[in-house]
Design a protein around this motif. Structure first.
Motif, short mmCIF file in Angstrom:
data_model
loop_
_atom_site.label_atom_id
_atom_site.label_comp_id
_atom_site.label_asym_id
_atom_site.label_seq_id
_atom_site.Cartn_x
_atom_site.Cartn_y
_atom_site.Cartn_z
N ALA A 29 0.82 -1.21 0.00
CA ALA A 29 0.00 0.00 0.00
C ALA A 29 0.85 1.26 0.00
CB ALA A 29 -0.93 0.00 1.21
N GLU A 30 2.07 1.19 0.56
CA GLU A 30 2.91 2.38 0.67
C GLU A 30 3.25 3.00 -0.68
OE1 GLU A 30 7.13 3.84 2.72
OE2 GLU A 30 6.49 1.73 2.83
N PRO A 31 3.77 2.22 -1.68
CA PRO A 31 4.06 2.85 -2.96
C PRO A 31 2.83 3.38 -3.67
CG PRO A 31 4.34 0.48 -3.10
CD PRO A 31 4.19 0.82 -1.65
N GLU A 32 1.69 2.71 -3.49
CA GLU A 32 0.45 3.20 -4.10
C GLU A 32 0.06 4.56 -3.52
OE1 GLU A 32 -2.60 0.31 -3.77
OE2 GLU A 32 -1.56 -1.21 -4.95
N TYR A 54 7.66 10.57 -6.87
CA TYR A 54 7.84 9.50 -7.88
C TYR A 54 9.17 8.79 -7.67
CZ TYR A 54 3.84 11.30 -10.57
OH TYR A 54 2.58 11.67 -10.99
N ASP A 55 10.21 9.55 -7.35
CA ASP A 55 11.52 8.94 -7.08
C ASP A 55 11.45 8.03 -5.86
OD1 ASP A 55 12.83 10.06 -9.23
OD2 ASP A 55 13.55 11.80 -8.12
N SER A 56 10.63 8.40 -4.88
CA SER A 56 10.47 7.56 -3.68
C SER A 56 9.82 6.23 -4.04
CB SER A 56 9.63 8.30 -2.63
OG SER A 56 10.26 9.48 -2.20
N HIS A 63 8.35 -0.26 -10.47
CA HIS A 63 8.56 0.34 -11.78
C HIS A 63 7.35 0.02 -12.66
CE1 HIS A 63 12.79 0.90 -10.65
NE2 HIS A 63 12.71 -0.33 -10.15
N SER A 64 6.92 0.99 -13.44
CA SER A 64 5.83 0.77 -14.39
C SER A 64 5.90 1.84 -15.45
CB SER A 64 4.47 0.81 -13.69
OG SER A 64 4.15 2.13 -13.29
N ALA A 65 5.24 1.58 -16.57
CA ALA A 65 5.21 2.56 -17.65
C ALA A 65 4.54 3.84 -17.20
CB ALA A 65 4.49 1.97 -18.87
N HIS A 66 3.46 3.74 -16.41
CA HIS A 66 2.76 4.93 -15.94
C HIS A 66 3.64 5.76 -15.02
CE1 HIS A 66 -0.98 3.89 -17.84
NE2 HIS A 66 -1.06 2.74 -17.20
N ARG A 90 12.19 5.04 -20.92
CA ARG A 90 11.94 3.89 -20.04
C ARG A 90 10.47 3.48 -20.08
NH1 ARG A 90 15.65 5.39 -14.67
NH2 ARG A 90 17.64 4.70 -15.56
N CYS A 91 9.59 4.46 -20.21
CA CYS A 91 8.16 4.14 -20.35
C CYS A 91 7.92 3.32 -21.60
CB CYS A 91 7.36 5.44 -20.38
SG CYS A 91 5.61 5.22 -20.78
N LEU A 92 8.47 3.76 -22.72
CA LEU A 92 8.28 3.04 -23.98
C LEU A 92 9.00 1.71 -24.00
CD1 LEU A 92 8.57 6.09 -26.38
CD2 LEU A 92 6.53 4.73 -25.94
N GLN A 93 10.04 1.58 -23.19
CA GLN A 93 10.74 0.31 -23.09
C GLN A 93 9.84 -0.75 -22.48
OE1 GLN A 93 14.84 0.87 -21.87
NE2 GLN A 93 14.82 -1.08 -20.78
#
Length: 268
Positions: A29-32, A54-56, A63-66, A90-93
């Motif tokens: 739940a923390e990253p969300e 976002y860096d946190s 990691h995710s595209a969004h 990185r998103c497109l990757q």
């Protein structure tokens, strides 16, 4: 007495379940929560705070595209050219079909000083590359699973169909579907390797002098922030890179191989 003992056992099992799984649920739940807070900061126009949040999320190993897309947008709003390019890449990757990231990447590249245009490949080679990279590793994996299920259906047709024509269709169709499933699995593994290591890097320094050798005195060329180059390997505090340049003496495009400090480049 038996009912009390049964209740005690149930309570003990529930407590054990809580001890085992509640930390994982809280950790998930923390990253969300951080991601949502970052989105709110971005909407409010607090782009430095959005970048920090976002860096946190990344620091927690998520990691995710969004995530990369939103982080790229926040950096772009702050005129951080190289970080914006890095995160769009990185998103497109991870999601080659992300149209918004592709558009924003093209827009950000207009601000790059070095116009390192890639040498066009043979049209068939380019078509195959676009076909393979057009889907993520997960999508290719699901395609492989679907083909295997269809192969099982063809096997059932072979075993239980009464008509010889249908059994023949089941036999040859099953073989073809299994072969295609192996191909899709191979493409999934290939895409997975590209998602983990694209082999490209983004120049982060305003001026990065490309040296002939690590810590060498001879400058081959100079690159500017946002340039995209091949990231070959790291040797101590230096990264070996390659890029396409025009050789005026030969009158053709050649590969220039050199070294830049690790502080001057980030791997996609």
């Amino acid at each position: 007495m038996r009912a009390i003992r049964s209740t005690y056992i149930q309570i003990s099992l529930l407590a054990l379940w809580g001890l085992l799984f509640l930390p994982q649920l809280a950790q998930a739940a923390e990253p969300e929560a951080l991601f949502e807070a970052a989105n709110e900061a971005y909407i409010a126009g607090d782009y430095p705070q959005a970048v920090a949040l976002y860096d946190s999320v990344q620091a927690l190993g998520y990691h995710s595209a969004h995530l990369y897309f939103n982080l790229g947008n926040a950096h772009y709003k702050l005129s951080h050219l190289a970080p914006a390019l890095l995160n769009y890449e990185r998103c497109l990757q991870l999601d080659p079909t992300h149209e918004d990231a592709a558009y924003n990447l093209r827009l950000a590249r207009l601000r790059v000083v070095d116009k390192l245009e890639p040498v066009p490949d043979f049209f068939l080679t380019q078509w195959i590359r676009d076909f393979v990279n057009g889907q993520s590793s997960a999508t290719w994996g699901w395609i492989a699973i679907g083909l295997l299920w269809l192969a099982l259906g063809a096997g059932a047709l072979l075993l239980w169909a009464g008509a010889p024509q249908l059994r023949r269709v089941g036999f040859f169709g099953g073989i073809a579907l299994v072969l295609l499933a192996f191909v899709a699995t191979g493409l999934s593994l290939h895409r997975r390797s590209l998602e983990q290591d694209s082999g490209w890097g983004i120049i982060f320094s305003s001026n990065a002098y490309v040296k002939e050798a690590p810590a060498g005195q001879t400058d081959l060329t100079i690159l500017h922030e946002g340039a995209k180059v091949r990231y070959l390997d790291q040797q101590g505090d230096w990264v070996k890179i390659s890029l396409k340049v025009q050789d005026n003496q030969l009158g053709e495009v050649v590969d220039l191989v050199g070294f830049v400090p690790t502080t001057a480049i980030r791997k996609i």
